[in-house]
Design a protein around this motif. Structure first.
Motif, PDB file in Angstrom:
ATOM      1  N   TRP A   1       0.847  -1.153  -0.058  1.00 35.75           N
ATOM      2  CA  TRP A   1       0.015   0.020   0.014  1.00 35.75           C
ATOM      3  C   TRP A   1       0.733   1.307   0.039  1.00 35.75           C
ATOM      4  N   ILE A   2       0.227   2.237  -0.458  1.00 38.46           N
ATOM      5  CA  ILE A   2       0.698   3.596  -0.352  1.00 38.46           C
ATOM      6  C   ILE A   2       0.008   4.499   0.768  1.00 38.46           C
ATOM      7  N   ARG A   3       0.346   5.099   1.739  1.00 37.76           N
ATOM      8  CA  ARG A   3      -0.130   5.597   2.520  1.00 37.76           C
ATOM      9  C   ARG A   3      -0.054   7.398   2.366  1.00 37.76           C
ATOM     10  N   PRO A   4      -0.909   8.037   1.611  1.00 34.71           N
ATOM     11  CA  PRO A   4      -0.928   9.491   1.585  1.00 34.71           C
ATOM     12  C   PRO A   4      -1.172  10.094   2.599  1.00 34.71           C
ATOM     13  N   SER A   5      -0.573  11.430   2.781  1.00 40.02           N
ATOM     14  CA  SER A   5      -0.892  12.235   3.934  1.00 40.02           C
ATOM     15  C   SER A   5      -2.450  12.676   3.699  1.00 40.02           C
ATOM     16  N   LEU A   6      -2.864  12.487   5.003  1.00 38.24           N
ATOM     17  CA  LEU A   6      -4.303  12.798   5.016  1.00 38.24           C
ATOM     18  C   LEU A   6      -4.720  13.711   5.867  1.00 38.24           C
ATOM     19  N   ALA A   7      -6.016  14.624   5.721  1.00 38.22           N
ATOM     20  CA  ALA A   7      -6.325  15.686   6.419  1.00 38.22           C
ATOM     21  C   ALA A   7      -6.213  15.480   7.953  1.00 38.22           C
ATOM     22  N   ASN A   8      -6.493  14.308   8.436  1.00 38.05           N
ATOM     23  CA  ASN A   8      -6.437  13.956   9.894  1.00 38.05           C
ATOM     24  C   ASN A   8      -5.771  12.890  10.090  1.00 38.05           C
ATOM     25  N   ARG A   9      -4.612  12.856  10.858  1.00 32.83           N
ATOM     26  CA  ARG A   9      -3.706  11.796  11.189  1.00 32.83           C
ATOM     27  C   ARG A   9      -4.352  10.642  11.570  1.00 32.83           C
ATOM     28  N   PRO A  10      -5.442  10.794  12.639  1.00 31.71           N
ATOM     29  CA  PRO A  10      -5.882   9.390  13.265  1.00 31.71           C
ATOM     30  C   PRO A  10      -6.525   8.701  12.041  1.00 31.71           C
ATOM     31  N   ASP A  11      -7.072   9.218  10.975  1.00 28.91           N
ATOM     32  CA  ASP A  11      -7.829   8.311   9.831  1.00 28.91           C
ATOM     33  C   ASP A  11      -6.647   7.412   9.279  1.00 28.91           C
ATOM     34  N   GLU A  12      -5.362   7.735   9.477  1.00 34.26           N
ATOM     35  CA  GLU A  12      -4.193   6.932   8.846  1.00 34.26           C
ATOM     36  C   GLU A  12      -4.529   5.663   9.588  1.00 34.26           C
ATOM     37  N   THR A  13      -4.563   5.811  10.925  1.00 36.20           N
ATOM     38  CA  THR A  13      -4.475   4.649  11.793  1.00 36.20           C
ATOM     39  C   THR A  13      -5.675   3.890  11.850  1.00 36.20           C
ATOM     40  N   ALA A  14      -6.833   4.497  11.625  1.00 37.22           N
ATOM     41  CA  ALA A  14      -8.102   4.001  11.426  1.00 37.22           C
ATOM     42  C   ALA A  14      -8.231   3.120  10.363  1.00 37.22           C
TER      43      ALA A  14
ATOM     44  N   LEU B   1       5.138   2.852   0.933  1.00 34.76           N
ATOM     45  CA  LEU B   1       5.274   4.084   0.393  1.00 34.76           C
ATOM     46  C   LEU B   1       4.562   5.150   1.004  1.00 34.76           C
ATOM     47  N   HIS B   2       4.950   6.159   1.586  1.00 32.29           N
ATOM     48  CA  HIS B   2       4.204   7.494   2.103  1.00 32.29           C
ATOM     49  C   HIS B   2       4.365   8.682   1.321  1.00 32.29           C
ATOM     50  N   THR B   3       3.569   9.117   0.857  1.00 33.12           N
ATOM     51  CA  THR B   3       3.549  10.242  -0.004  1.00 33.12           C
ATOM     52  C   THR B   3       2.892  11.518   0.667  1.00 33.12           C
ATOM     53  N   THR B   4       3.420  12.860   0.273  1.00 31.86           N
ATOM     54  CA  THR B   4       2.733  14.061   0.408  1.00 31.86           C
ATOM     55  C   THR B   4       2.220  14.848  -0.757  1.00 31.86           C
ATOM     56  N   SER B   5       2.218  14.094  -1.808  1.00 28.97           N
ATOM     57  CA  SER B   5       2.093  14.865  -3.093  1.00 28.97           C
ATOM     58  C   SER B   5       0.927  14.164  -3.775  1.00 28.97           C
ATOM     59  N   THR B   6       0.112  14.797  -4.277  1.00 25.52           N
ATOM     60  CA  THR B   6      -0.899  14.180  -5.354  1.00 25.52           C
ATOM     61  C   THR B   6      -0.488  13.552  -6.565  1.00 25.52           C
ATOM     62  N   VAL B   7       0.462  14.457  -7.150  1.00 26.31           N
ATOM     63  CA  VAL B   7       1.078  13.510  -8.370  1.00 26.31           C
ATOM     64  C   VAL B   7       1.866  12.560  -7.925  1.00 26.31           C
ATOM     65  N   MET B   8       3.077  12.692  -6.692  1.00 28.95           N
ATOM     66  CA  MET B   8       3.573  11.259  -6.658  1.00 28.95           C
ATOM     67  C   MET B   8       2.654  10.438  -6.444  1.00 28.95           C
ATOM     68  N   THR B   9       1.573  10.465  -5.596  1.00 25.47           N
ATOM     69  CA  THR B   9       0.725   9.244  -5.427  1.00 25.47           C
ATOM     70  C   THR B   9      -0.089   8.790  -6.548  1.00 25.47           C
ATOM     71  N   MET B  10      -0.372   9.410  -7.646  1.00 24.84           N
ATOM     72  CA  MET B  10      -1.008   8.958  -8.677  1.00 24.84           C
ATOM     73  C   MET B  10      -0.006   8.359  -9.647  1.00 24.84           C
ATOM     74  N   LEU B  11       1.140   8.724  -9.882  1.00 29.64           N
ATOM     75  CA  LEU B  11       2.009   8.081 -10.573  1.00 29.64           C
ATOM     76  C   LEU B  11       2.495   6.786  -9.997  1.00 29.64           C
ATOM     77  N   ALA B  12       2.742   6.654  -8.784  1.00 29.15           N
ATOM     78  CA  ALA B  12       3.131   5.554  -8.111  1.00 29.15           C
ATOM     79  C   ALA B  12       1.998   4.481  -8.354  1.00 29.15           C
ATOM     80  N   ILE B  13       0.883   4.881  -7.986  1.00 30.79           N
ATOM     81  CA  ILE B  13      -0.265   3.902  -8.456  1.00 30.79           C
ATOM     82  C   ILE B  13      -0.414   3.586 -10.018  1.00 30.79           C
TER      83      ILE B  13
END
Length: 321
Positions: free
Chosen positions: A191-204, A221-233
């Motif tokens: 899985w890729i874990r993108p940065s989310l609006a709310n950190r607890p959502d990642e744990t959930a 993979l942990h990303t902080t970019s929309t472009v990076m996430t989509m390219l990786a997928i």
């Protein structure tokens, strides 16, 4: 104290150097040094302290800069509003959107805004609420549209809940697990874990696997970019969990697909629109706000996303931390 003092303090704080601030403003270093000295004498306190690489704000300087940013933003708005009330629809308006909202709504908002105000400057920023909170309070950004958890905020802001929201699991087109219908079928995926609006959502998200009696997902993979996430997928067999709005772009839809697992609900913070409650927007900014609000509501109705309008207001001081 004069307005140019406020301008000069902001420039020095931004650049971290008297010389660089002078270049930014087009004035000499002695002139800006004299300006900073004058305002420090007027206030009876140092705003900057010197160090080997330039200058940095003192604690008093940080407090002063917050007020200075508000004053500068309101002066710009005052000028813009006078011009706009005279019929000259120029000036600028600004907004921030979360990545999902930006993907789904930017083109709708931009087309309508440009039709009415072709000469106005529109400033758009993609980010989550917390990084732009200070800019909204200072007036640098007029409002925010996107994922918002009001429990994380302690600011005096007007918040309108536009609609509930949800995430989907996304894979590249033709993924071997594309026909999966349960979370158990995805237990071997990476899985890729993108940065989310709310950190607890990642744990959930990880806890969803635990509740199903499965090991936690293997996040590689942990990303902080929309472009990076989509390219990786698009270029791998990695999966990710993203707001459903990410599938709204025709470009993105051409190389990814959702995996509609039926046994889990991937909730996320609701779609909200957030602005300062104490001061009105300029006519151009108010038009942008109305366009963005209507575009978000129409999007939600078109896709039958549950709507639950609710206005929230937290009466803390505008510059409270």
């Amino acid at each position: 104290m004069k307005l140019h003092h406020i301008r000069d303090v902001s420039a020095v704080a931004e650049t971290g150097s008297l010389r660089a601030a002078g270049r930014l403003l087009g004035i000499t270093q002695p002139a800006i040094s004299r300006s900073i000295r004058d305002i420090e004498n007027d206030l009876g306190a140092p705003l900057f302290e010197r160090h080997v690489n330039g200058v940095r704000l003192t604690p008093i300087g940080h407090a002063f800069l917050k007020r200075a940013e508000v004053i500068q933003s309101e002066m710009r708005r005052a000028r813009d509003e006078v011009d706009q009330l005279k019929g000259n629809f120029v000036g600028q308006a600004s907004m921030a959107m979360s990545p999902g909202a930006a993907i789904a709504l930017t083109s709708r908002i931009l087309r309508s805004f440009r039709r009415k105000y072709p000469k106005a400057l529109l400033r758009m920023r993609q980010d989550f609420f917390q990084p732009v909170e200070r800019s909204i309070k200072s007036g640098e950004i007029d409002f925010y549209l996107g994922a918002y958890d009001h429990e994380l905020s302690s600011t005096s802001l007007s918040v309108e809940r536009i609609a509930d929201n949800q995430r989907v699991i996304i894979a590249r087109a033709g993924h071997p697990l594309g026909n999966a219908r349960s979370i158990r079928e995805l237990r071997s995926a990476q899985w890729i874990r993108p940065s989310l609006a709310n950190r607890p959502d990642e744990t959930a998200f990880e806890e969803i696997f635990e509740r199903a009696g499965l090991p936690r997902p293997e996040i590689v993979l942990h990303t902080t970019s929309t472009v990076m996430t989509m390219l990786a997928i698009a270029d791998s067999d990695l999966l990710s969990f993203l707001p459903m709005q990410w599938l709204e772009s025709p470009l993105i839809k051409s190389f990814v697909q959702p995996i509609p697992v039926a046994d889990v609900a991937l909730a996320c913070p609701p779609l909200c629109i957030v602005r300062r409650s104490d001061l009105p927007l300029t006519p151009v900014a108010q038009h942008l706000y109305d366009l963005a609000r209507n575009a978000a509501m129409n999007y939600s109705m078109d896709r039958k996303v549950p709507m639950a309008p609710m206005a929230l207001s937290v009466p803390d001081p505008i510059l409270a931390e």
